[in-house]
Design an enzyme around this catalytic site. Structure first.
Site, mmCIF file in Angstrom:
data_model
loop_
_atom_site.group_PDB
_atom_site.id
_atom_site.type_symbol
_atom_site.label_atom_id
_atom_site.label_comp_id
_atom_site.label_asym_id
_atom_site.label_seq_id
_atom_site.Cartn_x
_atom_site.Cartn_y
_atom_site.Cartn_z
ATOM 1 N N ASP A 30 1.106 -1.319 -0.030
ATOM 2 C CA ASP A 30 0.155 0.028 0.163
ATOM 3 C C ASP A 30 0.698 1.567 -0.096
ATOM 4 O OD1 ASP A 30 -2.863 0.371 1.115
ATOM 5 O OD2 ASP A 30 -2.119 2.220 1.245
ATOM 6 N N ILE A 31 0.296 2.359 -0.639
ATOM 7 C CA ILE A 31 0.979 3.058 -0.916
ATOM 8 C C ILE A 31 1.116 4.180 0.459
ATOM 9 C CG2 ILE A 31 -0.646 5.096 -1.481
ATOM 10 C CD1 ILE A 31 1.465 5.714 -3.831
ATOM 11 N N ASN A 88 -12.948 -2.963 3.188
ATOM 12 C CA ASN A 88 -13.286 -1.625 2.802
ATOM 13 C C ASN A 88 -14.482 -2.072 2.272
ATOM 14 O OD1 ASN A 88 -12.364 -0.811 4.974
ATOM 15 N ND2 ASN A 88 -10.631 0.020 3.985
ATOM 16 N N GLY A 94 -15.899 3.652 4.076
ATOM 17 C CA GLY A 94 -14.619 3.783 3.184
ATOM 18 C C GLY A 94 -13.708 3.734 2.471
ATOM 19 N N GLN A 95 -14.194 3.235 1.347
ATOM 20 C CA GLN A 95 -13.984 2.487 -0.248
ATOM 21 C C GLN A 95 -13.558 3.528 -0.853
ATOM 22 O OE1 GLN A 95 -16.185 -0.101 -2.658
ATOM 23 N NE2 GLN A 95 -14.729 -0.441 -3.513
ATOM 24 N N HIS A 101 -10.573 -5.087 -3.106
ATOM 25 C CA HIS A 101 -9.179 -5.527 -2.741
ATOM 26 C C HIS A 101 -9.371 -6.042 -1.514
ATOM 27 C CE1 HIS A 101 -10.241 -1.202 -2.064
ATOM 28 N NE2 HIS A 101 -9.107 -0.849 -1.334
ATOM 29 N N LEU A 102 -8.278 -7.106 -0.657
ATOM 30 C CA LEU A 102 -8.532 -6.966 0.365
ATOM 31 C C LEU A 102 -6.841 -6.152 1.100
ATOM 32 C CD1 LEU A 102 -9.308 -9.476 -1.371
ATOM 33 C CD2 LEU A 102 -8.886 -10.557 0.455
ATOM 34 N N HIS A 103 -7.013 -5.447 1.948
ATOM 35 C CA HIS A 103 -5.856 -5.078 2.843
ATOM 36 C C HIS A 103 -5.756 -6.388 3.912
ATOM 37 C CE1 HIS A 103 -7.089 -0.956 1.969
ATOM 38 N NE2 HIS A 103 -8.009 -1.574 1.933
HETATM 39 P P1 5GP Z 1 -9.708 1.618 0.174
HETATM 40 O O1 5GP Z 1 -10.204 2.916 0.963
HETATM 41 O O2 5GP Z 1 -10.339 1.610 -0.993
HETATM 42 O O3 5GP Z 1 -9.984 0.060 0.789
HETATM 43 O O4 5GP Z 1 -8.167 1.211 0.107
HETATM 44 C C1 5GP Z 1 -7.717 1.554 -0.346
HETATM 45 C C2 5GP Z 1 -5.937 1.120 -0.910
HETATM 46 O O5 5GP Z 1 -4.895 2.013 -1.159
HETATM 47 C C3 5GP Z 1 -6.039 2.866 -0.025
HETATM 48 O O6 5GP Z 1 -5.321 2.552 1.240
HETATM 49 C C4 5GP Z 1 -4.123 3.644 -0.606
HETATM 50 O O7 5GP Z 1 -3.733 3.906 0.109
HETATM 51 C C5 5GP Z 1 -4.281 2.640 -1.323
HETATM 52 N N1 5GP Z 1 -4.021 2.940 -2.759
HETATM 53 C C6 5GP Z 1 -4.614 4.407 -3.351
HETATM 54 N N2 5GP Z 1 -3.675 4.244 -4.483
HETATM 55 C C7 5GP Z 1 -2.343 4.075 -4.214
HETATM 56 C C8 5GP Z 1 -1.499 3.772 -5.021
HETATM 57 O O8 5GP Z 1 -1.233 4.218 -6.808
HETATM 58 N N3 5GP Z 1 -1.151 2.904 -4.878
HETATM 59 C C9 5GP Z 1 -0.426 1.960 -3.983
HETATM 60 N N4 5GP Z 1 0.252 1.594 -3.918
HETATM 61 N N5 5GP Z 1 -1.836 1.958 -3.623
HETATM 62 C C10 5GP Z 1 -2.880 2.947 -3.293
#
Ligand code: 5GP
Length: 115
Positions: A30-31, A88, A94-95, A101-103
C-alpha cells in the site's frame, strides 16, 4: 469507464512494489501503509466490490484471493505472528478505490474494534 488505479498498476502503467503475482491476482505494498506490513491483494479482473464479486464472478476467484492471502502472509513473515484482513466495502466503510481489494495488515498488534 476508465481503468482503475489498480488496473493501471496491473498493466504496468503505474509503478508499485509487487509482493506477489499470479495469473488472477496481484499483491502490492500500500502506498500509505497503516502497519509495518500493509499489502493490497487485488483480483486482476476489475470487480467493483464484494457484491459484484458474489453476483457475477465464479466463486473460485474468492478461493484464489484467499490463496494469495496465505502466500502474502508467508512472504511477509506474518503467518506466525498473525495479521488482519480487511475489505472496505462501499461508502460507509470508506472504500476509496472501486476495484475490489483485500488489505493484509500485520507486523504490529492490532486494536479491536477497528475505527
Ligand atoms: P480502500 O479505502 O479503497 O479500501 O483502500 C484503497 C487503498 O489503496 C488505500 O489504502 C490507499 O493507500 C491505496 N492506494 C491508493 N492509490 C494507490 C496507488 O497508486 N498505489 C498503491 N500502492 N496504493 C494505493
Amino acid at each position: 469507464m476508465s481503468d482503475s488505479i489498480f488496473t493501471k498498476i496491473i498493466n504496468r502503467q503505474i509503478p508499485a512494489k509487487i509482493v506477489y503475482e499470479d495469473e488472477q491476482v496481484i499483491a502490492i505494498d500500500d502506498i500509505n501503509p497503516q502497519a509495518p506490513v500493509h499489502v493490497l491483494i487485488i483480483p486482476k479482473l476489475e470487480i467493483e466490490n464484494i457484491v459484484t464479486l458474489g453476483g457475477s464472478v465464479n466463486s473460485t476467484l474468492i478461493g484464489k484471493l484467499f490463496d494469495a492471502v496465505n502466500k502474502v502472509a508467508e512472504l511477509t513473515g506474518c503467518k506466525e505472528t498473525g495479521f488482519r484482513v480487511v475489505i472496505n466495502n462501499g461508502r460507509n466503510a470508506g472504500q476509496e478505490v472501486e476495484h475490489l481489494h483485500l488489505h493484509l495488515l500485520g507486523g504490529r498488534k492490532m486494536n479491536w474494534p477497528p475505527g
